[in-house]
Design a protein around this motif. Structure first.
Motif, PDB file in Angstrom:
ATOM      1  N   GLU A 213      40.341  32.403  59.442  1.00  0.00           N
ATOM      2  CA  GLU A 213      39.736  33.010  60.625  1.00  0.00           C
ATOM      3  C   GLU A 213      39.610  34.528  60.463  1.00  0.00           C
ATOM      4  N   GLY A 214      40.601  35.157  59.850  1.00  0.00           N
ATOM      5  CA  GLY A 214      40.594  36.605  59.709  1.00  0.00           C
ATOM      6  C   GLY A 214      39.566  37.125  58.730  1.00  0.00           C
ATOM      7  N   ALA A 215      38.966  36.229  57.927  1.00  0.00           N
ATOM      8  CA  ALA A 215      37.991  36.661  56.920  1.00  0.00           C
ATOM      9  C   ALA A 215      36.600  36.864  57.511  1.00  0.00           C
ATOM     10  N   ALA A 216      36.313  36.258  58.651  1.00  0.00           N
ATOM     11  CA  ALA A 216      34.980  36.361  59.250  1.00  0.00           C
ATOM     12  C   ALA A 216      34.628  37.824  59.501  1.00  0.00           C
TER      13      ALA A 216
ATOM     14  N   GLY B 141      27.435  37.771  65.971  1.00  0.00           N
ATOM     15  CA  GLY B 141      28.252  36.608  66.307  1.00  0.00           C
ATOM     16  C   GLY B 141      28.377  35.540  65.238  1.00  0.00           C
ATOM     17  N   CYS B 142      27.709  35.708  64.104  1.00  0.00           N
ATOM     18  CA  CYS B 142      27.795  34.710  63.030  1.00  0.00           C
ATOM     19  C   CYS B 142      29.139  34.821  62.322  1.00  0.00           C
ATOM     20  N   ARG B 143      29.773  33.695  62.052  1.00  0.00           N
ATOM     21  CA  ARG B 143      31.058  33.674  61.346  1.00  0.00           C
ATOM     22  C   ARG B 143      30.779  33.671  59.841  1.00  0.00           C
ATOM     23  N   VAL B 144      30.580  34.846  59.279  1.00  0.00           N
ATOM     24  CA  VAL B 144      30.208  34.941  57.871  1.00  0.00           C
ATOM     25  C   VAL B 144      31.142  35.892  57.141  1.00  0.00           C
ATOM     26  N   VAL B 145      31.572  35.484  55.959  1.00  0.00           N
ATOM     27  CA  VAL B 145      32.362  36.328  55.076  1.00  0.00           C
ATOM     28  C   VAL B 145      31.577  36.513  53.787  1.00  0.00           C
ATOM     29  N   VAL B 146      31.596  37.719  53.241  1.00  0.00           N
ATOM     30  CA  VAL B 146      30.956  37.996  51.953  1.00  0.00           C
ATOM     31  C   VAL B 146      32.042  38.048  50.889  1.00  0.00           C
TER      32      VAL B 146
ATOM     33  N   ALA C 283      31.010  28.061  59.901  1.00  0.00           N
ATOM     34  CA  ALA C 283      31.474  29.238  59.167  1.00  0.00           C
ATOM     35  C   ALA C 283      30.693  29.313  57.863  1.00  0.00           C
ATOM     36  N   CYS C 284      30.335  30.524  57.439  1.00  0.00           N
ATOM     37  CA  CYS C 284      29.485  30.698  56.260  1.00  0.00           C
ATOM     38  C   CYS C 284      30.111  31.675  55.283  1.00  0.00           C
ATOM     39  N   LEU C 285      29.977  31.385  54.009  1.00  0.00           N
ATOM     40  CA  LEU C 285      30.397  32.295  52.944  1.00  0.00           C
ATOM     41  C   LEU C 285      29.191  32.616  52.093  1.00  0.00           C
ATOM     42  N   LEU C 286      28.888  33.899  51.955  1.00  0.00           N
ATOM     43  CA  LEU C 286      27.842  34.384  51.060  1.00  0.00           C
ATOM     44  C   LEU C 286      28.492  35.002  49.831  1.00  0.00           C
ATOM     45  N   VAL C 287      27.873  34.816  48.692  1.00  0.00           N
ATOM     46  CA  VAL C 287      28.423  35.347  47.445  1.00  0.00           C
ATOM     47  C   VAL C 287      27.715  36.641  47.074  1.00  0.00           C
ATOM     48  N   GLY C 288      28.474  37.728  47.053  1.00  0.00           N
ATOM     49  CA  GLY C 288      27.965  39.005  46.583  1.00  0.00           C
ATOM     50  C   GLY C 288      28.317  39.207  45.120  1.00  0.00           C
ATOM     51  N   THR C 289      28.564  40.447  44.721  1.00  0.00           N
ATOM     52  CA  THR C 289      28.907  40.738  43.334  1.00  0.00           C
ATOM     53  C   THR C 289      29.585  42.096  43.230  1.00  0.00           C
TER      54      THR C 289
END
Length: 305
Positions: A219-222, A151-156, A101-107
């Protein structure tokens, strides 16, 4: 043992995230050009194959992409730094370790200028950045959404203004503290600021990192873009007032005052307050530090005079 991989770990937010993950018993690995943490992987984030090899070697459960730039010599550098490493990282996860699972930081700068009637600003608002920083981060977000569709599990995570101990001097509160340090060393007594009428949604870096950690495990954030904010507007004037009180408490004999001067900067947003309802719906109720506690900790940690 669960394993996390962090980029930008030597920065303001990254150092606090490492402390949090270590305290939770997570095996933390970092990657990039600047050493950070005990398990550091030298890796050029612009080198797709090097990024892929690091992800394959570490095989993390969680990936936090905090690396990026808010200031640069030109717009081209911002687009390069804020987009290419994110694309390389998400591509590597998809290719060699799609379970992560990945988290990217936006702004919040991706939203652009908003009016008082528009706040609090929810994620459904159409982005309209007015700076290259905001535009480059929006490009990163668009790329993340595409990887999510593949299909990537990523949330911004789209944070508002993060403040706290160890913050850099190019951020407003950090700049104020640096100026006060200079005043004390040089015998001055008046902090001169620009216009302090703008309103910001301020959140403690330790609270923000805690919310990042909760989001990436949800899970719901992806596939989502999520504001990470307090939902409370604070004028810069009020922030400086709290800062002066904290400085007075530490150095009661300094007798500092501040003088506000009218100024304007290109791309300056007069008001921004984020809407945290989506965040609360995903991770539960927020329990955030007060502004007074955060500023006190900044003064205790960063006021060296």
């Amino acid at each position: 043992m669960q394993r996390a991989l962090v980029t930008g770990a030597s920065g303001f937010c990254g150092s606090h995230l490492l402390d949090l993950l270590d305290a939770d018993g997570i095996e933390v690995h970092t990657m990039g050009r600047s050493p950070a943490g005990q398990r550091y992987h030298v890796c050029d984030l612009f080198n797709r194959e090097a990024v892929r090899k690091t992800v394959a070697d570490v095989r993390p459960d969680w990936v936090f992409h905090l690396a990026g730039a808010a200031v640069a010599s030109d717009g081209e550098e911002l687009y390069s730094v804020n987009v290419v490493p994110a694309v390389n990282l998400l591509g590597a996860i998809g290719a060699v370790h799609p379970q992560a699972a990945c988290l990217l930081v936006g702004t919040a700068a991706e939203y652009g200028i908003v009016q008082a009637a528009d706040v609090p600003v929810a994620e459904g608002r159409a982005p309209n950045p007015v700076t290259h920083y905001g535009a480059s981060k929006l490009a990163q977000t668009v790329a993340a959404r595409q990887f999510s569709r593949e299909g990537c599990r990523v949330v911004v995570a789209r944070p508002s203004n993060i403040i706290g101990p160890g913050m850099p001097a190019w951020l407003a509160l950090g700049q104020f503290v640096a100026r006060i340090n200079d005043l004390v060393r040089n015998g001055g007594s008046e902090l001169v600021t620009g216009d302090l009428g703008s309103v910001r949604d301020l959140i403690d870096v330790r609270d923000a990192m805690g919310l990042f950690w909760r989001l990436i495990r949800c899970e719901g954030a992806a596939g989502q873009i999520v504001n990470v904010c307090s939902g409370v507007g604070t004028t810069m004037r009020a922030l400086v007032g709290v800062l002066m009180q904290a400085v007075e408490a530490k150095h009661p004999r300094l007798g500092l005052s501040f003088k506000e001067q009218a100024s304007a900067r290109l791309g300056e947003t007069p008001i921004f307050v984020g809407d945290p309802r989506k965040l609360v719906g995903l991770v539960g109720a927020l329990s955030l530090r007060s502004l007074e506690d955060t500023v006190r900790d900044v003064v205790l940690a960063d006021l060296t005079a």
